[in-house]
Design a protein around this motif. Sequence first.
Motif, short mmCIF file in Angstrom:
data_model
loop_
_atom_site.label_atom_id
_atom_site.label_comp_id
_atom_site.label_asym_id
_atom_site.label_seq_id
_atom_site.Cartn_x
_atom_site.Cartn_y
_atom_site.Cartn_z
N TYR A 100 -13.10 -7.79 6.92
CA TYR A 100 -11.82 -7.40 6.33
C TYR A 100 -10.74 -8.42 6.70
O TYR A 100 -10.85 -9.13 7.70
N ASP A 101 -9.68 -8.48 5.89
CA ASP A 101 -8.47 -9.18 6.32
C ASP A 101 -7.30 -8.23 6.13
O ASP A 101 -7.50 -7.04 5.95
N ASN B 59 -2.71 2.15 -0.37
CA ASN B 59 -3.26 3.31 -1.07
C ASN B 59 -4.30 2.91 -2.11
O ASN B 59 -5.19 3.67 -2.44
N MET B 60 -4.16 1.70 -2.65
CA MET B 60 -5.02 1.31 -3.77
C MET B 60 -6.35 0.75 -3.33
O MET B 60 -7.38 1.08 -3.87
N ASP B 61 -6.33 -0.18 -2.38
CA ASP B 61 -7.61 -0.81 -2.02
C ASP B 61 -7.61 -1.48 -0.65
O ASP B 61 -8.61 -2.15 -0.33
N PHE B 62 -6.49 -1.34 0.13
CA PHE B 62 -6.54 -1.92 1.47
C PHE B 62 -6.57 -3.43 1.50
O PHE B 62 -6.93 -4.02 2.52
N GLY B 63 -6.32 -4.07 0.38
CA GLY B 63 -6.43 -5.53 0.34
C GLY B 63 -7.58 -5.95 -0.55
O GLY B 63 -8.62 -5.31 -0.56
#
Lengths: 390, 390
Positions: B39-40, B252-256
Amino acid sequence: LVSLAAGFVDNATLPCAATQACLQQICQDQSLLRRALQYDTTLGSPRLRRSIAEWHNRHWPDSVADPDRIVLTAGSNQFLHLLAETLLDPGDIVLAASPTYFVFMGTLQGIGARVIGVPADEDGLNVDALQDQLEHLAQQGLADRVKAVYSVTEFDNPAGSTLSFPRRQQLLDLVGRWRESHGPLQIWSDNAYQLLRYHGESLPCLTSISPESSEFVVEVGTFSKSFSPGIRVGWGVAPTELLEPLLSMKSNMDFGSPHFSQVLLQQVIEQGALDEHLPTIRAGYRAKLDAMLDALKQELGDTPGVHWRQPEGGLYVWLTLPDGIDASEDSGLWQSATERGVLYVPGHYCFPAEGEPVASNTIRLSFGVQSEDGIRDGIQRLAAAIHAQS
Amino acid sequence: LVSLAAGFVDNATLPCAATQACLQQICQDQSLLRRALQYDTTLGSPRLRRSIAEWHNRHWPDSVADPDRIVLTAGSNQFLHLLAETLLDPGDIVLAASPTYFVFMGTLQGIGARVIGVPADEDGLNVDALQDQLEHLAQQGLADRVKAVYSVTEFDNPAGSTLSFPRRQQLLDLVGRWRESHGPLQIWSDNAYQLLRYHGESLPCLTSISPESSEFVVEVGTFSKSFSPGIRVGWGVAPTELLEPLLSMKSNMDFGSPHFSQVLLQQVIEQGALDEHLPTIRAGYRAKLDAMLDALKQELGDTPGVHWRQPEGGLYVWLTLPDGIDASEDSGLWQSATERGVLYVPGHYCFPAEGEPVASNTIRLSFGVQSEDGIRDGIQRLAAAIHAQS
């Protein structure tokens, strides 16, 4: 500082060699590389959707994952957001375990939906209590506003609980009956941790138990936990009637998720790299889970009022403190823990605003990122902070 | 069948060799590969954000792209959706050229926003007409509902027009003054085609003309057209005060967006592969644009009432037919064209529902996908269909 808070995945077991091999294959196959660099369809690469369906049906033999009902997204969170945006209007109601996954609660609240908590325990959502809640809502004239039951079905975030087999049957029955009498209630089964089982036997997923339930169950999966969150491919298997509205919403959102990632994951699955990697990743996390459970037993096993669930997989252990001890960020415990150099997620974030009381004497512990030594160290520090409060 | 409809990019100039080289570098650098698989941050890789800012500031020397104000997304469409979801409520108004980019119109309508068309010509949005429209809305008591002017600033989709330098200044002045007297109007400058210039001189982007305008101009870019849509990295440079709400919505949408794609693009920029690739991709599209303009001149140059804009870049040519000729899917022209084996996008899709009349005698032609021979062939077929209508 030892963080038992971050929900990241383990750096040590990231599939570097497997990814390298798959990238080499893509680089050597000019037509595959060219395809990876181009757009694909909005629902995602048809070839990867077939690979996921085959792979899924191989691992859950009674499942009926159909490539035509699969939507690919950049992680399962993006699918959950897509689903919620597509199906919910402000004021609509989603029922969820109390506690439940706080990120998705944020998404639901952002849309203006109400999230109502239902009691849950080691076996997941209490379906009798869910039935009571549904009937209560129907009496209030809100039956048509209840749109979904959200369930993190395996090793849930935050509580580590798995919905037991009898409860899976009971949930399917309840929702099936409700749909006949009240309206189009759905089950959103978030299987993000399904592949991270370290102990015990796999349970069949909901649509495997009842193939007819594929009319109202949405199964959501991801390779972020089981392979790599950086490649970031998630998916949902949706009832046929949802595909058109999901496609239309996805067109408005991003036209389809990155195709390069999809081609890479397709290589990973087709070359057997996922199947080869799973034992490694499971062994790594099993050792960490066991280290955390051992350390908790050693450090807090004799402390009255302290208890925790024993997950068989996933990334989290849910810890409950004696009634009087507050674990939130403005508490003495939090201050004491940070002074001792340990971080955790206060449990109160994970409780829906309605339905069940918030238990602020709870903590979500993550064992994914720290080494086994780090986990033991963190639990020692946390136990010292807890003991200092008593 | 010759499709002059699809807005896809050219397969022939996809950067296969450059991508191979960058993937090899990632494979050889274990720590970089490991980072790409993890993840970033939700706003996107800080290192890529710095690379984009540096690259941007090198190509547009007066620009003030600041890595801390950059949000990375999976393509610029995802950024536009994020922006609209974050800032608009149902009933809010966005002003746009008539015609404008129909996909984003769909997004805006999905949110419940009103899109009002403003007259536009070869030099882009008519800013005098925009001012009239704003004053008209203010008289209706709607000044506080007008949230943004949406502009595809270079070689726009669908009309191929570029906002001229005087109009850029005029637009910045108008919106700056409006903000002082009426409220927080923004300019959303969609620069998706900015790097695809084949003729003429580059124009400074809006925030380069007026650095103070970075308080109210959002600049949106993408590498999908200039490098690869499959890797799919887009970005927005937003006013500081928008970053917190954008971050919250993105969480809320995709965390990045997928980090692997971001690391790959970072290699592409840092190794100079983007700068090396741009002349190739521009030469390829320049030849296609010239082929389309030549064929149009040859086949339709003498047909009364038929005219088209001469774009200096992008992927589209906007064709206008004599007043009486309808180009929509239920028209005789459409039937005649499909019988002759040529597809186009009927222009009527690109007109906002309000503000300006829909001109159904218009056509969007794409020259990105077909070969030069295919383009000539397609235009010949289309011209025959048009002549059969006269």
